[in-house]
Design a protein around this motif. Structure first.
Motif, PDB file in Angstrom:
ATOM      1  N   THR A 161      37.608  49.301  43.643  1.00  0.00           N
ATOM      2  CA  THR A 161      37.314  49.433  45.066  1.00  0.00           C
ATOM      3  C   THR A 161      37.894  48.255  45.843  1.00  0.00           C
ATOM      4  O   THR A 161      38.451  48.420  46.935  1.00  0.00           O
ATOM      5  N   LEU A 162      37.759  47.038  45.280  1.00  0.00           N
ATOM      6  CA  LEU A 162      38.274  45.851  45.964  1.00  0.00           C
ATOM      7  C   LEU A 162      39.789  45.910  46.131  1.00  0.00           C
ATOM      8  O   LEU A 162      40.326  45.444  47.143  1.00  0.00           O
ATOM      9  N   LEU A 173      46.796  41.569  42.106  1.00  0.00           N
ATOM     10  CA  LEU A 173      46.390  40.192  41.821  1.00  0.00           C
ATOM     11  C   LEU A 173      44.875  40.101  41.678  1.00  0.00           C
ATOM     12  O   LEU A 173      44.355  39.144  41.102  1.00  0.00           O
ATOM     13  N   VAL A 174      44.153  41.105  42.192  1.00  0.00           N
ATOM     14  CA  VAL A 174      42.703  41.171  41.996  1.00  0.00           C
ATOM     15  C   VAL A 174      42.387  41.206  40.508  1.00  0.00           C
ATOM     16  O   VAL A 174      41.566  40.424  40.008  1.00  0.00           O
ATOM     17  N   THR A 175      43.032  42.103  39.763  1.00  0.00           N
ATOM     18  CA  THR A 175      42.776  42.190  38.327  1.00  0.00           C
ATOM     19  C   THR A 175      43.361  40.986  37.596  1.00  0.00           C
ATOM     20  O   THR A 175      42.798  40.524  36.605  1.00  0.00           O
ATOM     21  N   PHE A 176      44.499  40.473  38.094  1.00  0.00           N
ATOM     22  CA  PHE A 176      45.107  39.311  37.444  1.00  0.00           C
ATOM     23  C   PHE A 176      44.172  38.109  37.525  1.00  0.00           C
ATOM     24  O   PHE A 176      43.891  37.457  36.507  1.00  0.00           O
ATOM     25  N   ALA A 177      43.670  37.807  38.715  1.00  0.00           N
ATOM     26  CA  ALA A 177      42.778  36.656  38.891  1.00  0.00           C
ATOM     27  C   ALA A 177      41.501  36.827  38.085  1.00  0.00           C
ATOM     28  O   ALA A 177      40.973  35.858  37.515  1.00  0.00           O
ATOM     29  N   PHE A 232      39.409  34.671  48.001  1.00  0.00           N
ATOM     30  CA  PHE A 232      38.797  35.793  47.288  1.00  0.00           C
ATOM     31  C   PHE A 232      39.236  35.795  45.820  1.00  0.00           C
ATOM     32  O   PHE A 232      38.430  36.032  44.916  1.00  0.00           O
ATOM     33  N   LEU A 233      40.513  35.514  45.588  1.00  0.00           N
ATOM     34  CA  LEU A 233      41.035  35.487  44.215  1.00  0.00           C
ATOM     35  C   LEU A 233      40.401  34.348  43.415  1.00  0.00           C
ATOM     36  O   LEU A 233      40.127  34.499  42.220  1.00  0.00           O
ATOM     37  N   VAL A 234      40.154  33.217  44.079  1.00  0.00           N
ATOM     38  CA  VAL A 234      39.455  32.104  43.419  1.00  0.00           C
ATOM     39  C   VAL A 234      38.054  32.547  43.004  1.00  0.00           C
ATOM     40  O   VAL A 234      37.581  32.238  41.902  1.00  0.00           O
ATOM     41  N   ALA A 287      44.699  41.531  32.986  1.00  0.00           N
ATOM     42  CA  ALA A 287      45.299  40.717  34.046  1.00  0.00           C
ATOM     43  C   ALA A 287      46.779  41.019  34.200  1.00  0.00           C
ATOM     44  O   ALA A 287      47.285  41.227  35.309  1.00  0.00           O
ATOM     45  N   ILE A 288      47.459  41.083  33.077  1.00  0.00           N
ATOM     46  CA  ILE A 288      48.925  41.149  33.090  1.00  0.00           C
ATOM     47  C   ILE A 288      49.458  42.568  33.260  1.00  0.00           C
ATOM     48  O   ILE A 288      50.361  42.821  34.078  1.00  0.00           O
ATOM     49  N   LEU A 289      48.914  43.526  32.516  1.00  0.00           N
ATOM     50  CA  LEU A 289      49.503  44.873  32.495  1.00  0.00           C
ATOM     51  C   LEU A 289      49.327  45.634  33.813  1.00  0.00           C
ATOM     52  O   LEU A 289      50.268  46.312  34.242  1.00  0.00           O
ATOM     53  N   PRO A 290      48.172  45.545  34.509  1.00  0.00           N
ATOM     54  CA  PRO A 290      48.114  46.190  35.831  1.00  0.00           C
ATOM     55  C   PRO A 290      49.101  45.580  36.826  1.00  0.00           C
ATOM     56  O   PRO A 290      49.647  46.283  37.677  1.00  0.00           O
ATOM     57  N   LEU A 291      49.334  44.257  36.705  1.00  0.00           N
ATOM     58  CA  LEU A 291      50.307  43.604  37.577  1.00  0.00           C
ATOM     59  C   LEU A 291      51.713  44.130  37.281  1.00  0.00           C
ATOM     60  O   LEU A 291      52.509  44.369  38.200  1.00  0.00           O
TER      61      LEU A 291
END
Length: 408
Positions: A30-31, A48-52, A103-105, A365-369
């Protein structure tokens, strides 16, 4: 009290932990759509949401195992929940400042706390009972996890994506303030309750040792976790698995919107994936190990993943969306089966090995990016799903051959 009954209270407490982990984790889908709209992001930037969130698993897995050795399971879990609370609290100034970076932090900080929880909870569930039924126990935890995910997506989807959007990005971002204040309070209260609980017991090294003499002798002759091929390939398989799980769960809302579905309808697509996972977990509880071995179920899931991926990239409209949701069912028991197969015969190396497996969660983190980068470069979020095919094929290899290999 029987040994089986002595496991009940700890498993119930761990079930609460899994529920919290699911609630916090599965709101990411959702985010992604929310931030993509509020900050006018492309696919790569939105993921980057999933990466962070998930990269913290790679950076903090080994430190987490060190923390757990010093604090024990209970104190470590309580500390982890407080760290997560600090992360959710960061969302408040991030919204006020309209800062995507902040937000990523916050997401990274939440991920640090989750790393400690994952490092502790998964081997804990594996050890509390027979190894051949570990996938069954983790499946029960998975049901709690995905139930929380469905609830979080319904709540946050309604709060963040439903209704008319404001033309002012600041007004849009203010939508996260109240729910994340509530989430912070819940995490702090849960941390205090875990700390005060007398139900969680520490697991001794003796309980982690393999029961058979042959396995014990193998462990004695090893000096490093990297000498266990089943573990090393298990880490790679888990990296692939978390990647496909997060891609299937966190991209489906944006994918639906890209296909032309209204946000009001697309916001529910993420729950379809989680319903599929819940159904798969329930089957796992019923079938493993009485009717189907965890190895056999793992192979079935990987094969189904390959087939459904091929259909998803070659179909259109809601059929393609539904295929991505069905991947939730295909993914369900891969995680529960990977853990016991990867940790089999590790003995005294179990805690360190568990930390390495947790590092494999960085696949989320990596594969969705990578998926987002492919989608932007070729201009198709649908064809970018081809990335999942080799990932499922490696999981299938691990289920067929990799987990059996005990030496290089």
């Amino acid at each position: 009290m029987s040994k089986k009954n002595s496991y009940l209270v700890p498993l119930l407490i761990i079930g609460v932990i899994f529920f919290i982990m699911g609630f916090v984790t599965w709101v990411n889908g959702t985010l992604i759509s929310f931030f993509k709209k509020a900050f006018s992001l492309d696919n790569t930037s939105s993921y980057l949401v999933t990466f962070a969130f998930f990269i913290s698993y790679t950076l903090m897995a080994i430190p987490s195992s060190i923390v757990l050795k010093k604090t024990g399971f209970k104190n470590g879990m309580s500390l982890a929940l407080l760290v997560m609370a600090a992360g959710t609290l960061i969302f408040i100034p991030a919204a006020s400042m309209a800062s995507y970076g902040l937000f990523l932090v916050g997401l990274f900080t939440i991920g640090i706390g989750l790393t400690v929880l994952q490092t502790a909870s998964n081997p804990y569930v594996t050890i509390l009972g027979p190894r051949n039924s570990a996938a069954q126990r983790i499946s029960i935890m998975g049901i709690a996890n995905k139930t929380a995910g469905v609830i979080s997506q319904l709540i946050f989807g309604q709060l963040l994506l439903a209704g008319a959007s404001s033309v002012d990005p600041k007004d849009e971002l203010d939508k996260v303030v109240t729910p994340y204040i509530v989430l912070t309070v819940v995490l702090v209260i849960t941390a205090i309750m875990i700390r005060m609980s007398k139900g969680l017991v520490e697991v001794s090294e003796e309980e982690e040792e393999p029961a058979d003499i042959t396995s014990s002798q193998v462990v004695v002759n090893k000096t490093s976790v990297l000498q266990f091929p089943n573990l090393v390939m298990g880490v790679i398989a888990l990296f692939c698995y978390v990647g496909v799980e997060v891609i299937a769960g966190d991209t489906i809302i944006s994918y639906g919107i890209d296909l032309g579905f209204a946000e009001e309808e697309a916001r529910l697509f993420g729950t379809y994936t989680l319903y599929g996972m819940m159904f798969g977990y329930i089957l796992g509880v019923v079938l493993i190990p009485k009717y189907v071995s965890q190895q056999a179920y793992l192979k079935f899931c990987a094969i189904l993943g390959v087939i459904v991926t091929l259909v998803a990239v070659n179909s259109t409209g809601f059929t393609s969306v539904l295929c991505i949701a069905v991947l939730g069912f295909a993914n369900a028991v891969i995680w529960p089966a990977l853990w016991p197969l990867s940790l089999s015969g590790l003995g005294k190396f179990t805690k360190t090995a568990s930390a390495l497996l947790v590092m494999g969660i960085s696949g989320g983190a990596i594969l969705p990016l990578v998926y987002g980068g492919i989608a932007d470069s070729i201009g198709s979020t649908q064809q970018a799903y081809w990335i999942m095919l080799p990932l499922y094929l490696f999981i299938l290899y691990f289920g067929l051959f990799g987990h059996k290999k005990k030496s290089w």
